[in-house]
Design a protein around this motif. Structure first.
Motif, PDB file in Angstrom:
ATOM      1  N   HIS A 358       3.427   4.007  47.168  1.00  0.00           N
ATOM      2  CA  HIS A 358       3.019   2.931  48.073  1.00  0.00           C
ATOM      3  C   HIS A 358       2.534   1.777  47.191  1.00  0.00           C
ATOM      4  CE1 HIS A 358       0.516   0.682  50.905  1.00  0.00           C
ATOM      5  NE2 HIS A 358       1.139   1.310  51.893  1.00  0.00           N
ATOM      6  N   PRO A 359       2.809   0.525  47.562  1.00  0.00           N
ATOM      7  CA  PRO A 359       2.437  -0.597  46.692  1.00  0.00           C
ATOM      8  C   PRO A 359       0.991  -0.586  46.225  1.00  0.00           C
ATOM      9  CG  PRO A 359       3.838  -1.379  48.452  1.00  0.00           C
ATOM     10  CD  PRO A 359       3.572   0.066  48.747  1.00  0.00           C
ATOM     11  N   THR A 360       0.073  -0.253  47.106  1.00  0.00           N
ATOM     12  CA  THR A 360      -1.341  -0.244  46.701  1.00  0.00           C
ATOM     13  C   THR A 360      -1.592   0.809  45.633  1.00  0.00           C
ATOM     14  OG1 THR A 360      -1.994  -0.995  48.907  1.00  0.00           O
ATOM     15  CG2 THR A 360      -3.709  -0.030  47.526  1.00  0.00           C
ATOM     16  N   ALA A 361      -1.054   2.001  45.833  1.00  0.00           N
ATOM     17  CA  ALA A 361      -1.233   3.071  44.850  1.00  0.00           C
ATOM     18  C   ALA A 361      -0.564   2.715  43.527  1.00  0.00           C
ATOM     19  CB  ALA A 361      -0.664   4.380  45.393  1.00  0.00           C
ATOM     20  N   ILE A 362       0.613   2.102  43.592  1.00  0.00           N
ATOM     21  CA  ILE A 362       1.322   1.704  42.373  1.00  0.00           C
ATOM     22  C   ILE A 362       0.507   0.685  41.591  1.00  0.00           C
ATOM     23  CG2 ILE A 362       3.354   0.469  41.516  1.00  0.00           C
ATOM     24  CD1 ILE A 362       4.853   1.720  43.970  1.00  0.00           C
ATOM     25  N   LYS A 363       0.006  -0.324  42.303  1.00  0.00           N
ATOM     26  CA  LYS A 363      -0.760  -1.386  41.646  1.00  0.00           C
ATOM     27  C   LYS A 363      -1.999  -0.834  40.952  1.00  0.00           C
ATOM     28  CE  LYS A 363      -2.436  -6.091  42.605  1.00  0.00           C
ATOM     29  NZ  LYS A 363      -3.715  -6.017  41.883  1.00  0.00           N
ATOM     30  N   THR A 364      -2.768  -0.001  41.658  1.00  0.00           N
ATOM     31  CA  THR A 364      -3.987   0.533  41.061  1.00  0.00           C
ATOM     32  C   THR A 364      -3.676   1.496  39.920  1.00  0.00           C
ATOM     33  OG1 THR A 364      -4.069   2.253  42.776  1.00  0.00           O
ATOM     34  CG2 THR A 364      -5.363   0.270  43.147  1.00  0.00           C
ATOM     35  N   THR A 365      -2.593   2.251  40.049  1.00  0.00           N
ATOM     36  CA  THR A 365      -2.206   3.195  38.987  1.00  0.00           C
ATOM     37  C   THR A 365      -1.828   2.449  37.719  1.00  0.00           C
ATOM     38  OG1 THR A 365      -1.471   4.878  40.565  1.00  0.00           O
ATOM     39  CG2 THR A 365      -0.560   4.998  38.330  1.00  0.00           C
ATOM     40  N   LEU A 366      -0.989   1.421  37.853  1.00  0.00           N
ATOM     41  CA  LEU A 366      -0.552   0.678  36.660  1.00  0.00           C
ATOM     42  C   LEU A 366      -1.704  -0.114  36.049  1.00  0.00           C
ATOM     43  CD1 LEU A 366       3.030  -0.507  37.709  1.00  0.00           C
ATOM     44  CD2 LEU A 366       2.364   1.487  36.353  1.00  0.00           C
ATOM     45  N   GLU A 367      -2.560  -0.662  36.887  1.00  0.00           N
ATOM     46  CA  GLU A 367      -3.750  -1.363  36.361  1.00  0.00           C
ATOM     47  C   GLU A 367      -4.609  -0.396  35.550  1.00  0.00           C
ATOM     48  OE1 GLU A 367      -5.745  -2.902  39.776  1.00  0.00           O
ATOM     49  OE2 GLU A 367      -4.644  -4.803  39.774  1.00  0.00           O
ATOM     50  N   GLY A 368      -4.783   0.810  36.084  1.00  0.00           N
ATOM     51  CA  GLY A 368      -5.595   1.803  35.396  1.00  0.00           C
ATOM     52  C   GLY A 368      -4.993   2.224  34.066  1.00  0.00           C
ATOM     53  N   ILE A 369      -3.693   2.457  34.051  1.00  0.00           N
ATOM     54  CA  ILE A 369      -3.024   2.857  32.809  1.00  0.00           C
ATOM     55  C   ILE A 369      -3.145   1.751  31.770  1.00  0.00           C
ATOM     56  CG2 ILE A 369      -0.779   3.397  31.774  1.00  0.00           C
ATOM     57  CD1 ILE A 369      -0.048   4.755  34.455  1.00  0.00           C
ATOM     58  N   LYS A 370      -2.927   0.509  32.205  1.00  0.00           N
ATOM     59  CA  LYS A 370      -2.984  -0.617  31.267  1.00  0.00           C
ATOM     60  C   LYS A 370      -4.396  -0.801  30.717  1.00  0.00           C
ATOM     61  CE  LYS A 370      -0.475  -3.805  29.275  1.00  0.00           C
ATOM     62  NZ  LYS A 370       0.616  -3.417  28.364  1.00  0.00           N
TER      63      LYS A 370
END
Length: 493
Positions: A358-370
């Motif tokens: 889901h876009p929200t989960a994707i955004k927070t996941t990639l932000e966290g990894i970065k």
């Protein structure tokens, strides 16, 4: 049905689709309570085969009417099957054997305990697993059921610590969670999703409201104050039933479970919670994981206070020894399969897999990894799941990959449950996202229809210092495994 009449020791329960994650987990819990269990499934080998064999639960690797006999007291079946197509279910109907869908059986099981249902459009799986490690650390007598294999549970979906409390991941799709009998609910997030069943945001929001209305007098709703939809549901519940205790958690929450600080230090998330002295640390990336941990802490405080015979939630109910054990458990938390799962590191490249779809989960996941790996080039393979979700959230999808340095898109992973007639496909998503990324001077965005065809170009592209992530609920995850094995083998060259 009275759960005490359904789930009697020495009764025989037969599970159709017993290798499924949730069905296998429920069979394990019943087996551990003295109920005789058996079942059936297809011959394909799953990770649950090893669990069933270890437990000594017999199962047939075919669906055959001859497997169904009069000595079976109850049949529990996966929602993937029906009497129209499954010969065992048809035979059970003929013999008059009671049958429950998995979600109905889970609900009946939950009625035996002081139960907590964990729900939300995203975050529920990891939050449930976090609750499990916190309960174990605090020595609270609970059974935990997660909707995925939890690395901290030894690759299982269950953790059995006692028989007083039951904590389970509960699913909103087709309102399956309405079968559950919650004393407490953790609500992580509410927004538009499952568009094939919930065509509007209001329809999915109202499903969560309906679920929260199941809470009894004196029940608790623990909700994420940082999520707009969760706040909206909590407000509706406040007006509906003032006998429910509403407990917020998060960065914007008032009260004991407000996250007052968050930083990343040496590939660790470090955060503090208002009502608890000292810092917490976690090895998995993302502010959203601190949110999940805060939800687990709120639940632990509630259960610890309940153990003392008091009502409500009080951080002080967890003693110093329990808190230190909880802090150690969170720092060592590994998460679940496909949730920020690190496959390994080879040739200086970190390989990770995540289910975010889901876009929200994707955004927070990639932000966290970065944020965890700021000096690494982040390369992502994404396969969108369902045409209806992709079409409905196309604009949101196009803007959620900004933290990736390099993006590979693939065809959409279709669902048998949808009947999409529109024109959006994987290439549509790629083209729209490419436009957004180019505005940020992110010029490496590629489309390769078939996942396997991305293997060769990625072998050429990946280099020491990169982090490679397979992302989505599709079937692109084997690509990361294959690449990891390729580069791991290169270590030995």
């Amino acid at each position: 049905m009275n759960p005490e009449q359904i789930f009697k020791p020495n009764s025989y329960v037969y599970f159709i689709g017993i290798k499924g994650t949730g069905v296998c987990a429920l069979a394990e819990l019943m087996h551990n309570s003295g109920i005789k269990c058996g079942g059936s499934d297809i011959p394909e080998v799953f990770y649950t085969d090893a669990i069933l064999k270890e437990l000594g639960i017999p199962y047939n690797e075919e669906f055959n009417a001859a497997n169904i006999t009069n000595n079976i007291d109850l049949i529990i079946y996966s929602a993937a099957y029906s009497a129209d197509t499954n010969p065992e279910m048809a035979k059970a109907q003929e013999l008059g054997i009671p049958m429950l869908r998995y979600t109905e059986a889970l609900g009946a099981w939950s009625a035996k305990f002081d139960s907590t249902g964990i729900c939300g459009v995203h975050g529920k799986t990891t939050t449930t697993a976090i609750c499990g490690v916190i309960m174990q650390a605090a020595q609270l007598p609970a059974q935990i059921l997660v909707g995925s294999a939890a690395l901290d549970f030894g690759g299982r979906s269950t953790l059995c610590l006692g028989n007083k409390y039951f904590i389970a991941e509960t699913c909103e799709y087709r309102k399956h969670f309405l079968s559950f009998c919650p004393r407490r609910i953790i609500l992580t997030s509410v927004e538009s999703d499952h568009q094939d069943f919930f065509p509007t945001y209001e329809s999915i929001r109202d499903a969560f409201v309906e679920y929260c209305r199941l809470l009894p007098k004196g029940g608790q709703l623990i909700y994420c104050a940082d999520d707009k939809g969760a706040c909206e549901v909590a407000d509706i519940i406040k007006n509906y039933n003032r006998n429910i205790e509403i407990i917020p958690y998060g960065f914007t929450a008032p009260g004991d479970f407000k996250i007052t600080s968050y930083s990343v230090e040496n590939e660790r998330a470090v955060f503090s919670v208002a009502g608890i002295a000292g810092d917490f640390k976690m090895r998995i990336p993302g502010r959203h994981e601190a949110l999940n941990a805060a939800a687990g802490l709120a639940l632990a405080a509630s259960l610890a206070k309940n153990e003392s015979g008091a009502n409500g939630t009080d951080c002080g109910a967890l003693n110093e020894k329990q808190l230190q054990s909880v802090k150690n458990a969170l720092e060592n938390f590994k998460s679940t399969k496909r949730r920020s799962e690190i496959l390994g590191e080879a040739k200086g490249i970190v390989f990770m897999d995540d289910y975010g779809h889901h876009p929200t989960a994707i955004k927070t996941t990639l932000e966290g990894i970065k944020s965890f790996y700021p000096k690494r080039r982040l390369i992502v393979s994404f396969m969108s799941h369902t045409y209806t979700r992709t079409a409905a959230l196309l604009e949101e999808f196009s803007q959620c990959f900004n933290d990736a340095d390099v993006m590979y898109f693939h065809k959409i992973y279709a669902s048998a449950r949808e009947n999409y007639k529109g024109g959006v496909n994987g290439k549509t998503l790629y083209e729209r996202t490419k436009e957004e990324r180019e505005k940020l001077n992110k010029n490496e965005t590629y489309y390769i229809d078939e996942v396997d065809d991305a293997f060769a170009p990625l072998c050429d592209m990946l280099r020491s210092g990169d982090i490679f992530v397979t992302l989505g609920a599709g079937n692109n995850w084997p690509l990361g495994v294959k690449l990891f094995e390729r580069f791991k083998g290169a270590n030995n060259d």
